[in-house]
Scaffold this motif. Structure first.
Motif, PDB file in Angstrom:
ATOM      1  N   GLU A  56      -1.414  36.385 125.287  1.00  0.00           N
ATOM      2  CA  GLU A  56      -1.859  36.273 123.900  1.00  0.00           C
ATOM      3  C   GLU A  56      -3.372  36.236 123.689  1.00  0.00           C
ATOM      4  O   GLU A  56      -3.843  36.453 122.590  1.00  0.00           O
ATOM      5  CB  GLU A  56      -1.239  35.029 123.252  1.00  0.00           C
ATOM      6  CG  GLU A  56       0.239  35.183 122.972  1.00  0.00           C
ATOM      7  CD  GLU A  56       0.530  36.326 122.015  1.00  0.00           C
ATOM      8  OE1 GLU A  56      -0.119  36.440 120.962  1.00  0.00           O
ATOM      9  OE2 GLU A  56       1.434  37.123 122.333  1.00  0.00           O
ATOM     10  N   ASP A 106      -7.230  37.955 120.277  1.00  0.00           N
ATOM     11  CA  ASP A 106      -5.897  37.443 120.601  1.00  0.00           C
ATOM     12  C   ASP A 106      -4.815  38.306 119.960  1.00  0.00           C
ATOM     13  O   ASP A 106      -5.109  39.264 119.242  1.00  0.00           O
ATOM     14  CB  ASP A 106      -5.755  35.967 120.223  1.00  0.00           C
ATOM     15  CG  ASP A 106      -5.724  35.706 118.732  1.00  0.00           C
ATOM     16  OD1 ASP A 106      -5.534  36.646 117.940  1.00  0.00           O
ATOM     17  OD2 ASP A 106      -5.885  34.546 118.344  1.00  0.00           O
ATOM     18  N   GLY A 107      -3.588  37.953 120.235  1.00  0.00           N
ATOM     19  CA  GLY A 107      -2.447  38.726 119.757  1.00  0.00           C
ATOM     20  C   GLY A 107      -2.256  38.705 118.252  1.00  0.00           C
ATOM     21  O   GLY A 107      -1.506  39.507 117.709  1.00  0.00           O
ATOM     22  N   ASN A 108      -2.930  37.795 117.555  1.00  0.00           N
ATOM     23  CA  ASN A 108      -2.846  37.734 116.094  1.00  0.00           C
ATOM     24  C   ASN A 108      -3.951  38.538 115.420  1.00  0.00           C
ATOM     25  O   ASN A 108      -4.060  38.529 114.198  1.00  0.00           O
ATOM     26  CB  ASN A 108      -2.934  36.279 115.614  1.00  0.00           C
ATOM     27  CG  ASN A 108      -1.701  35.491 115.960  1.00  0.00           C
ATOM     28  OD1 ASN A 108      -0.646  36.051 116.243  1.00  0.00           O
ATOM     29  ND2 ASN A 108      -1.821  34.182 115.951  1.00  0.00           N
ATOM     30  N   GLY A 109      -4.805  39.176 116.212  1.00  0.00           N
ATOM     31  CA  GLY A 109      -5.907  39.945 115.650  1.00  0.00           C
ATOM     32  C   GLY A 109      -7.141  39.119 115.369  1.00  0.00           C
ATOM     33  O   GLY A 109      -8.074  39.592 114.725  1.00  0.00           O
ATOM     34  N   ASN A 110      -7.180  37.885 115.843  1.00  0.00           N
ATOM     35  CA  ASN A 110      -8.365  37.043 115.703  1.00  0.00           C
ATOM     36  C   ASN A 110      -9.410  37.481 116.727  1.00  0.00           C
ATOM     37  O   ASN A 110      -9.068  37.873 117.839  1.00  0.00           O
ATOM     38  CB  ASN A 110      -8.005  35.572 115.941  1.00  0.00           C
ATOM     39  CG  ASN A 110      -6.935  35.081 114.983  1.00  0.00           C
ATOM     40  OD1 ASN A 110      -6.989  35.332 113.793  1.00  0.00           O
ATOM     41  ND2 ASN A 110      -5.941  34.395 115.518  1.00  0.00           N
ATOM     42  N   ASN A 129     -10.565  34.713 111.981  1.00  0.00           N
ATOM     43  CA  ASN A 129      -9.158  35.075 111.928  1.00  0.00           C
ATOM     44  C   ASN A 129      -9.041  36.503 111.407  1.00  0.00           C
ATOM     45  O   ASN A 129     -10.036  37.134 111.050  1.00  0.00           O
ATOM     46  CB  ASN A 129      -8.315  34.059 111.152  1.00  0.00           C
ATOM     47  CG  ASN A 129      -8.440  34.136 109.659  1.00  0.00           C
ATOM     48  OD1 ASN A 129      -9.138  34.976 109.101  1.00  0.00           O
ATOM     49  ND2 ASN A 129      -7.757  33.246 108.984  1.00  0.00           N
ATOM     50  N   SER A 130      -7.842  37.017 111.389  1.00  0.00           N
ATOM     51  CA  SER A 130      -7.640  38.427 111.037  1.00  0.00           C
ATOM     52  C   SER A 130      -7.807  38.693 109.549  1.00  0.00           C
ATOM     53  O   SER A 130      -7.715  39.833 109.118  1.00  0.00           O
ATOM     54  CB  SER A 130      -6.259  38.883 111.503  1.00  0.00           C
ATOM     55  OG  SER A 130      -5.270  38.049 110.942  1.00  0.00           O
ATOM     56  N   GLU A 131      -8.070  37.656 108.771  1.00  0.00           N
ATOM     57  CA  GLU A 131      -8.253  37.844 107.337  1.00  0.00           C
ATOM     58  C   GLU A 131      -9.695  37.570 106.943  1.00  0.00           C
ATOM     59  O   GLU A 131     -10.549  38.417 107.096  1.00  0.00           O
ATOM     60  CB  GLU A 131      -7.260  36.966 106.576  1.00  0.00           C
ATOM     61  CG  GLU A 131      -5.833  37.381 106.858  1.00  0.00           C
ATOM     62  CD  GLU A 131      -4.806  36.400 106.367  1.00  0.00           C
ATOM     63  OE1 GLU A 131      -5.160  35.467 105.620  1.00  0.00           O
ATOM     64  OE2 GLU A 131      -3.643  36.556 106.738  1.00  0.00           O
ATOM     65  N   PHE A 160      -5.414  30.168 112.522  1.00  0.00           N
ATOM     66  CA  PHE A 160      -5.516  31.155 113.593  1.00  0.00           C
ATOM     67  C   PHE A 160      -4.181  31.491 114.246  1.00  0.00           C
ATOM     68  O   PHE A 160      -3.891  32.644 114.515  1.00  0.00           O
ATOM     69  CB  PHE A 160      -6.506  30.672 114.665  1.00  0.00           C
ATOM     70  CG  PHE A 160      -7.914  30.645 114.165  1.00  0.00           C
ATOM     71  CD1 PHE A 160      -8.682  31.791 114.151  1.00  0.00           C
ATOM     72  CD2 PHE A 160      -8.463  29.472 113.676  1.00  0.00           C
ATOM     73  CE1 PHE A 160      -9.976  31.786 113.658  1.00  0.00           C
ATOM     74  CE2 PHE A 160      -9.765  29.446 113.188  1.00  0.00           C
ATOM     75  CZ  PHE A 160     -10.520  30.601 113.172  1.00  0.00           C
ATOM     76  N   TRP A 161      -3.374  30.474 114.518  1.00  0.00           N
ATOM     77  CA  TRP A 161      -2.162  30.708 115.305  1.00  0.00           C
ATOM     78  C   TRP A 161      -0.889  30.198 114.646  1.00  0.00           C
ATOM     79  O   TRP A 161       0.190  30.559 115.075  1.00  0.00           O
ATOM     80  CB  TRP A 161      -2.311  30.085 116.699  1.00  0.00           C
ATOM     81  CG  TRP A 161      -3.518  30.612 117.379  1.00  0.00           C
ATOM     82  CD1 TRP A 161      -3.678  31.864 117.908  1.00  0.00           C
ATOM     83  CD2 TRP A 161      -4.760  29.943 117.561  1.00  0.00           C
ATOM     84  NE1 TRP A 161      -4.949  32.014 118.405  1.00  0.00           N
ATOM     85  CE2 TRP A 161      -5.634  30.841 118.209  1.00  0.00           C
ATOM     86  CE3 TRP A 161      -5.234  28.671 117.246  1.00  0.00           C
ATOM     87  CZ2 TRP A 161      -6.935  30.508 118.541  1.00  0.00           C
ATOM     88  CZ3 TRP A 161      -6.532  28.343 117.579  1.00  0.00           C
ATOM     89  CH2 TRP A 161      -7.365  29.260 118.213  1.00  0.00           C
ATOM     90  N   GLY A 162      -1.006  29.337 113.697  1.00  0.00           N
ATOM     91  CA  GLY A 162       0.171  28.825 113.026  1.00  0.00           C
ATOM     92  C   GLY A 162       0.839  27.656 113.715  1.00  0.00           C
ATOM     93  O   GLY A 162       1.577  26.919 113.087  1.00  0.00           O
TER      94      GLY A 162
END
Length: 185
Positions: A56, A106-110, A129-131, A160-162
């Motif tokens: 990740e 990372d795997g979330n696009g961060n 973060n990705s947003e 970031f990851w939830g």
């Protein structure tokens, strides 16, 4: 905090890929124009190419052919984002004075970047973060990875990851390449 703490959590591969020679590191630093943090050198030479946290989290490896354009791609993306919406990227970007320099994703696009200054041993890590959210932490790369893996990183994890990192995610997944493509120079 040393590389041994990280290796105890997520053992490195016996034969890391694309971990770079001293000559390659010296050439890379000259080309980039930065004296990079020593622990970045330790992480890449110890682990080579791959991903932490069961795949990740990736620390970009300048010697892996697939990562060679990582920093320029991320910097271009952030510059475009800053042009459209300056409040979303309220930082200078390398090579600007004190500019951010990307080192991970990372795997979330961060995206994870260093806030450069004259002392690479004291660079802050800026997390995007990705947003549209960013946060800074004052840790070395190795400390950051250990704190992230042990759920002790003082950061808004939900942004970031939830959730926390699961215990079964404490694994380093080395990159696999065909023998034909495997080079060390």
């Amino acid at each position: 905090m040393g590389i041994d703490k990280l290796a105890a959590l997520m053992p490195p591969p016996e034969d890391p890929l694309f971990n770079g020679t001293q000559e390659q590191w010296d050439r890379f630093k000259r080309e980039v124009g930065l004296e990079l943090p020593e622990d970045y050198f330790l992480v890449v030479t110890t682990y080579g190419s791959g991903r932490f946290l069961a795949g990740e989290f990736k620390v970009a490896n300048p010697f892996d052919p697939d990562d060679q354009d990582f920093a320029s791609f991320e910097l271009t993306r952030l510059r475009e984002m800053r042009e459209r919406s300056p409040e979303d990227v309220p930082f200078a970007l390398y090579p600007e004075e004190g500019g951010l320099y990307p080192f991970g994703i990372d795997g979330n696009g961060n995206t994870f970047l260093w806030k450069t200054n004259s002392n690479p041993g004291k660079w802050e890590i800026v997390c995007f973060n990705s947003e549209d959210y960013s946060e800074s932490v004052n840790h070395s790369l190795i400390e950051f990875l250990v704190l992230l893996a042990t759920n002790k990183l003082d950061i808004n994890r939900r942004k970031f990851w939830g959730s926390d990192v699961a215990a079964d995610s404490l694994e380093y997944v080395p990159r696999r390449v065909s023998r034909k493509r495997r080079k060390t120079s």
